[in-house]
Scaffold this motif. Structure first.
Motif, mmCIF file in Angstrom:
data_model
loop_
_atom_site.group_PDB
_atom_site.id
_atom_site.type_symbol
_atom_site.label_atom_id
_atom_site.label_comp_id
_atom_site.label_asym_id
_atom_site.label_seq_id
_atom_site.Cartn_x
_atom_site.Cartn_y
_atom_site.Cartn_z
ATOM 1 N N ARG A 155 1.675 11.993 -9.791
ATOM 2 C CA ARG A 155 1.069 13.320 -9.654
ATOM 3 C C ARG A 155 2.114 14.415 -9.846
ATOM 4 O O ARG A 155 1.870 15.411 -10.553
ATOM 5 C CB ARG A 155 0.439 13.424 -8.253
ATOM 6 N N ARG A 156 3.273 14.237 -9.232
ATOM 7 C CA ARG A 156 4.341 15.233 -9.408
ATOM 8 C C ARG A 156 4.715 15.365 -10.879
ATOM 9 O O ARG A 156 4.915 16.477 -11.391
ATOM 10 C CB ARG A 156 5.567 14.834 -8.595
ATOM 11 N N ASP A 157 4.848 14.212 -11.549
ATOM 12 C CA ASP A 157 5.233 14.243 -12.959
ATOM 13 C C ASP A 157 4.166 14.938 -13.806
ATOM 14 O O ASP A 157 4.479 15.599 -14.806
ATOM 15 C CB ASP A 157 5.456 12.820 -13.469
ATOM 16 N N ALA A 158 2.895 14.755 -13.395
ATOM 17 C CA ALA A 158 1.813 15.345 -14.184
ATOM 18 C C ALA A 158 1.715 16.848 -13.996
ATOM 19 O O ALA A 158 1.498 17.591 -14.965
ATOM 20 C CB ALA A 158 0.487 14.680 -13.802
ATOM 21 N N VAL A 159 1.849 17.316 -12.754
ATOM 22 C CA VAL A 159 1.660 18.748 -12.505
ATOM 23 C C VAL A 159 2.943 19.544 -12.641
ATOM 24 O O VAL A 159 2.906 20.776 -12.753
ATOM 25 C CB VAL A 159 1.034 18.992 -11.113
ATOM 26 N N ASN A 160 4.069 18.853 -12.615
ATOM 27 C CA ASN A 160 5.360 19.527 -12.754
ATOM 28 C C ASN A 160 6.202 18.802 -13.797
ATOM 29 O O ASN A 160 7.088 18.022 -13.471
ATOM 30 C CB ASN A 160 6.110 19.551 -11.419
ATOM 31 N N PRO A 161 5.933 19.029 -15.066
ATOM 32 C CA PRO A 161 6.693 18.365 -16.126
ATOM 33 C C PRO A 161 8.187 18.636 -15.981
ATOM 34 O O PRO A 161 8.603 19.623 -15.368
ATOM 35 C CB PRO A 161 6.140 18.997 -17.404
ATOM 36 N N THR A 162 8.951 17.785 -16.571
ATOM 37 C CA THR A 162 10.400 17.853 -16.443
ATOM 38 C C THR A 162 10.944 19.226 -16.825
ATOM 39 O O THR A 162 11.831 19.770 -16.150
ATOM 40 C CB THR A 162 11.064 16.783 -17.333
ATOM 41 N N GLU A 163 10.398 19.820 -17.890
ATOM 42 C CA GLU A 163 10.951 21.073 -18.371
ATOM 43 C C GLU A 163 10.695 22.245 -17.409
ATOM 44 O O GLU A 163 11.308 23.306 -17.522
ATOM 45 C CB GLU A 163 10.380 21.425 -19.740
ATOM 46 N N ARG A 164 9.805 22.093 -16.421
ATOM 47 C CA ARG A 164 9.507 23.171 -15.485
ATOM 48 C C ARG A 164 10.122 22.964 -14.103
ATOM 49 O O ARG A 164 9.992 23.817 -13.243
ATOM 50 C CB ARG A 164 7.993 23.317 -15.348
ATOM 51 N N ARG A 165 10.746 21.835 -13.896
ATOM 52 C CA ARG A 165 11.223 21.539 -12.548
ATOM 53 C C ARG A 165 12.329 22.465 -12.077
ATOM 54 O O ARG A 165 12.531 22.637 -10.891
ATOM 55 C CB ARG A 165 11.681 20.068 -12.471
ATOM 56 N N GLY A 166 13.016 23.117 -13.025
ATOM 57 C CA GLY A 166 14.063 24.050 -12.626
ATOM 58 C C GLY A 166 13.515 25.241 -11.841
ATOM 59 O O GLY A 166 14.254 25.891 -11.100
ATOM 60 N N ASP A 167 12.222 25.492 -11.992
ATOM 61 C CA ASP A 167 11.615 26.626 -11.283
ATOM 62 C C ASP A 167 11.675 26.450 -9.768
ATOM 63 O O ASP A 167 11.559 27.410 -9.016
ATOM 64 C CB ASP A 167 10.151 26.810 -11.685
ATOM 65 N N PHE A 168 11.824 25.197 -9.326
ATOM 66 C CA PHE A 168 11.766 24.937 -7.885
ATOM 67 C C PHE A 168 13.135 24.835 -7.260
ATOM 68 O O PHE A 168 13.251 24.577 -6.064
ATOM 69 C CB PHE A 168 11.003 23.615 -7.639
ATOM 70 N N TYR A 169 14.171 24.962 -8.050
ATOM 71 C CA TYR A 169 15.530 24.811 -7.507
ATOM 72 C C TYR A 169 16.188 26.182 -7.374
ATOM 73 O O TYR A 169 15.828 27.132 -8.058
ATOM 74 C CB TYR A 169 16.372 23.905 -8.396
ATOM 75 N N SER A 228 0.826 -1.203 0.000
ATOM 76 C CA SER A 228 0.000 0.000 0.000
ATOM 77 C C SER A 228 0.863 1.258 0.000
ATOM 78 O O SER A 228 0.588 2.218 -0.738
ATOM 79 C CB SER A 228 -0.921 -0.001 1.218
ATOM 80 N N ALA A 229 1.938 1.234 0.797
ATOM 81 C CA ALA A 229 2.841 2.389 0.848
ATOM 82 C C ALA A 229 3.550 2.581 -0.478
ATOM 83 O O ALA A 229 3.722 3.716 -0.955
ATOM 84 C CB ALA A 229 3.860 2.196 1.974
ATOM 85 N N THR A 230 3.961 1.486 -1.105
ATOM 86 C CA THR A 230 4.634 1.573 -2.404
ATOM 87 C C THR A 230 3.697 2.144 -3.467
ATOM 88 O O THR A 230 4.094 2.979 -4.283
ATOM 89 C CB THR A 230 5.133 0.185 -2.830
ATOM 90 N N THR A 231 2.442 1.677 -3.439
ATOM 91 C CA THR A 231 1.456 2.180 -4.395
ATOM 92 C C THR A 231 1.200 3.667 -4.182
ATOM 93 O O THR A 231 1.127 4.447 -5.143
ATOM 94 C CB THR A 231 0.138 1.401 -4.260
ATOM 95 N N ALA A 232 1.091 4.074 -2.911
ATOM 96 C CA ALA A 232 0.857 5.491 -2.608
ATOM 97 C C ALA A 232 2.019 6.352 -3.087
ATOM 98 O O ALA A 232 1.816 7.437 -3.658
ATOM 99 C CB ALA A 232 0.638 5.674 -1.112
ATOM 100 N N ALA A 233 3.240 5.875 -2.871
ATOM 101 C CA ALA A 233 4.422 6.629 -3.310
ATOM 102 C C ALA A 233 4.458 6.738 -4.829
ATOM 103 O O ALA A 233 4.812 7.790 -5.379
ATOM 104 C CB ALA A 233 5.684 5.947 -2.795
ATOM 105 N N ARG A 234 4.082 5.660 -5.512
ATOM 106 C CA ARG A 234 4.073 5.692 -6.980
ATOM 107 C C ARG A 234 3.039 6.684 -7.496
ATOM 108 O O ARG A 234 3.291 7.433 -8.445
ATOM 109 C CB ARG A 234 3.796 4.292 -7.533
ATOM 110 N N LEU A 235 1.860 6.690 -6.862
ATOM 111 C CA LEU A 235 0.813 7.627 -7.279
ATOM 112 C C LEU A 235 1.224 9.075 -7.024
ATOM 113 O O LEU A 235 0.928 9.973 -7.836
ATOM 114 C CB LEU A 235 -0.491 7.304 -6.546
ATOM 115 N N GLN A 236 1.914 9.301 -5.906
ATOM 116 C CA GLN A 236 2.415 10.646 -5.635
ATOM 117 C C GLN A 236 3.410 11.095 -6.693
ATOM 118 O O GLN A 236 3.386 12.242 -7.158
ATOM 119 C CB GLN A 236 3.054 10.703 -4.248
ATOM 120 N N GLN A 237 4.287 10.177 -7.073
ATOM 121 C CA GLN A 237 5.278 10.520 -8.086
ATOM 122 C C GLN A 237 4.604 10.783 -9.429
ATOM 123 O O GLN A 237 4.997 11.703 -10.167
ATOM 124 C CB GLN A 237 6.311 9.401 -8.220
#
Length: 238
Positions: A224-238, A213-222
């Motif tokens: 979600r991150r990938d969906a709302v923060n595409p790779t090309e925009r991740r630099g905005d957070f660093y 269950s924890a593994t599934t939750a972590a995968r779903l969170q990831q």
């Protein structure tokens, strides 16, 4: 009435006269505590005139009490009994010189299959273990043969069959969905608590369910991150 060690046994107040009546008295004695020692006497009287259920139960009593030499011929006469076939398989698996039974995995498998065809889940589990230990010929991988047997036991609501099938799905196939369904079935099974390994199966199944269950939750969170923060925009957070 019939006397056994000073105790009277009757059927509705009269002396038993048929093999079935002697068998019923013997069965009641075996299932009880007070007169268990009388079971063999009454069952023997029924078995002597060919009562098949009496023969089978006497074979069972001899087996569980370690009288294998007398158990084997009775078990062999009980060809339609899954319990008798399972006992014969177990004797062939380990060998029993005192009963004239040699050690043979092929004969053990033959009797386990006979018991399985009669619906005995313990025989299915034993076959699965023999396949996993590579002691029987295979046409597929040992795990595939074993899983087939464990699933057959699970389908008969055997908690250890559910647990063993879940373990194979989780460890060998990384099929967490199938594993989780079987772990949940094992946890919910009222027979689990009565099994010799019930506590272990319950604790391990619950632990694996939490982990998955924890593994599934972590995968779903990831995801979600990938969906709302595409790779090309991740630099905005660093």
């Amino acid at each position: 009435m019939v006397l056994w060690q000073g105790n009277n046994f009757t059927v509705d107040g009269r002396e038993p006269t048929t093999a079935e009546e002697y068998y019923r008295i013997g069965l009641n004695c075996w299932n009880g505590e007070q007169y268990r020692g009388a079971a063999a006497y009454f069952l023997g009287a029924a078995a002597d005139v060919g009562h098949e259920a009496a023969v089978e139960l006497l074979g069972h009593i001899d087996y569980v009490q370690g009288r294998y030499a007398s158990a084997v011929p009775r078990l062999r006469r009980s060809s339609g009994s899954p319990r008798a076939a399972y006992y014969l398989a177990a004797l062939h698996q380990r060998g029993c010189p005192e009963a004239g039974v040699g050690q043979s995995y092929d004969e053990a498998a033959r009797w386990y299959r006979a018991a399985s065809e009669l619906g005995e889940p313990e025989a299915m589990l034993a076959l699965g273990d023999l396949y996993l230990e590579r002691l029987l010929p295979v046409t597929r991988t040992p795990a595939e043969h074993a899983l087939e047997q464990f699933l057959a036991a699970a389908a008969r609501d055997h908690p250890y069959g559910q647990y063993r099938a879940a373990e194979i799905y989780r460890t060998l196939y990384q099929d967490t969905e199938s594993a989780a369904a079987l772990y949940r079935a094992c946890v919910a099974n009222p027979l689990t608590g009565r099994h010799a390994l019930g506590s272990m199966m319950m604790l391990q199944s619950q632990a694996h369910l939490r982990e998955m269950s924890a593994t599934t939750a972590a995968r779903l969170q990831q995801q979600r991150r990938d969906a709302v923060n595409p790779t090309e925009r991740r630099g905005d957070f660093y």
